[in-house]
Enzyme design. Structure first.
Site, PDB file in Angstrom:
ATOM      1  N   ILE A 134       1.352  -1.137   0.143  1.00 24.24           N
ATOM      2  CA  ILE A 134       0.295   0.057   0.156  1.00 24.24           C
ATOM      3  C   ILE A 134       1.207   1.253  -0.004  1.00 24.24           C
ATOM      4  CG2 ILE A 134      -2.146  -1.262   1.033  1.00 24.24           C
ATOM      5  CD1 ILE A 134      -1.286  -0.231   3.509  1.00 24.24           C
ATOM      6  N   ASP A 135       0.338   2.144  -0.511  1.00 17.55           N
ATOM      7  CA  ASP A 135       1.279   3.658  -0.467  1.00 17.55           C
ATOM      8  C   ASP A 135       1.926   4.160   0.641  1.00 17.55           C
ATOM      9  OD1 ASP A 135       0.696   3.713  -3.522  1.00 17.55           O
ATOM     10  OD2 ASP A 135      -1.447   5.050  -2.940  1.00 17.55           O
ATOM     11  N   LYS A 136       3.147   5.125   0.825  1.00 17.53           N
ATOM     12  CA  LYS A 136       3.272   5.355   1.396  1.00 17.53           C
ATOM     13  C   LYS A 136       2.542   6.160   2.520  1.00 17.53           C
ATOM     14  CE  LYS A 136       6.792   9.437   3.414  1.00 17.53           C
ATOM     15  NZ  LYS A 136       7.626   9.837   2.699  1.00 17.53           N
TER      16      LYS A 136
END
Length: 316
Positions: A134-136
């Protein structure tokens, strides 16, 4: 040694064995897979085959994989919010701001570094056992395999689209109904750091339904059918409902009308996409039991909901 098994999907029919292996076991290098074929450590329906032989699809592959160090990053004492752990899998709640995997600009301080500190043996697994990202700046549930067998099982479940993943997202705009975005995603033609809907992209399907509506914003629950990079953010922007706080896909910040001071300040200072991986369900790699976890939104998103609700009351 660990025996990994998988069935050749029909879409790979007609491809060479070595090509099929590269598609089915992407966490191993092509050269390593080719070496294992030559060494007789790959069986097709119980028989040894040459790497250049073409497959029909549907064959059962057995891969005798080596447990060797494949991750060379440093272990770091970074706190982990562990939701569940056993001998096969680990479920963590990733906070916003934590990078999942080391890369240019973020070689340390990542989830991988934290995992290697928590369980050093993960250095023999591809990406330290992480099978999806999942994105930062996205928070929420993320699964990690602790054995090669579990890793193979989770990757296969992802490919079969049997992993259940739901997200909560706060978007700009007043939605009238839920729906589905079925649009392929690929690299942006100009900005290589972004993705975009494009005809020659990879299949991407996002389902969404309404959770709560405000005058100029909507809380939605999103279910992923595929898992392309930035998929929810790209698809929501494509249908003109970008996520609050999205610094890449959200466009230039515009203060909505009829905001009280508290909400205006909260919207102005919210610098991450308002996206949370709230639910994760999978078949346990060892027991076959279906397991599911759900987490509430983090405090920053809950605060936005509270202020949006209060702002609605102020206007009545």
């Amino acid at each position: 040694m660990t025996i990994l098994t998988a069935r050749v999907p029909d879409e790979l029919a007609g491809m060479r064995l070595d090509q099929c292996l590269a598609e089915m076991f992407p966490d191993y290098s092509r050269s390593k897979l080719q070496t294992w074929v030559k060494d007789g450590r790959v069986l097709v329906d119980g028989e040894q085959r040459k790497g250049r032989e073409k497959l029909d699809g549907g064959e059962e592959i057995e891969l005798d994989a080596e447990a060797e160090q494949v991750v060379e990053y440093d272990a770091e004492d970074i706190p982990l919010d562990i939701i569940y752990e056993d001998e096969s899998i680990l479920i963590v709640n990733k906070p916003a701001g934590l990078v999942v995997h080391p890369a240019v600009g973020n070689w340390t301080g990542t989830l991988v570094n934290a995992l290697l500190n928590h369980a050093p043996h993960l250095d023999i697994l591809p990406r330290a056992g992480i099978v999806h990202r999942i994105d930062k700046e996205t928070s929420g549930l993320l699964m990690v395999a602790k054995t090669l067998q579990a890793h193979n099982s989770l990757v296969e479940q992802l490919q079969e689209r049997s992993i259940h993943r739901e997200y909560l997202a706060l978007v700009k705009g007043w939605m009238t109904a839920g729906g589905t975005v079925d649009q392929p995603i690929g690299r942006h033609p100009v900005d290589r750091k972004r993705n975009a809907v494009r005809r020659d992209g990879k299949e991407a399907v996002t389902h969404y339904r309404l959770e709560q509506r405000f005058k100029r914003h909507t809380l939605i629950r999103v279910k992923l059918e595929t898992g392309r990079t930035h998929q929810i953010r790209v698809h929501m922007t494509h249908i003109n409902y970008p996520l609050i706080g999205d610094q890449v896909y959200g466009g230039r910040f515009q203060m909505p009308a009829e905001c009280n001071p508290a909400l205006a300040e909260a919207l102005r200072s919210f610098k991450r996409q308002a996206l949370h991986a709230t639910k994760l369900g999978l078949e346990h790699p060892e027991t076959g039991e279906y397991m599911e976890w759900e987490l509430p939104m983090p405090e920053d998103m809950q605060n936005l909901i509270k202020l949006l609700t209060e702002n609605e009351l102020d206007q009545t």
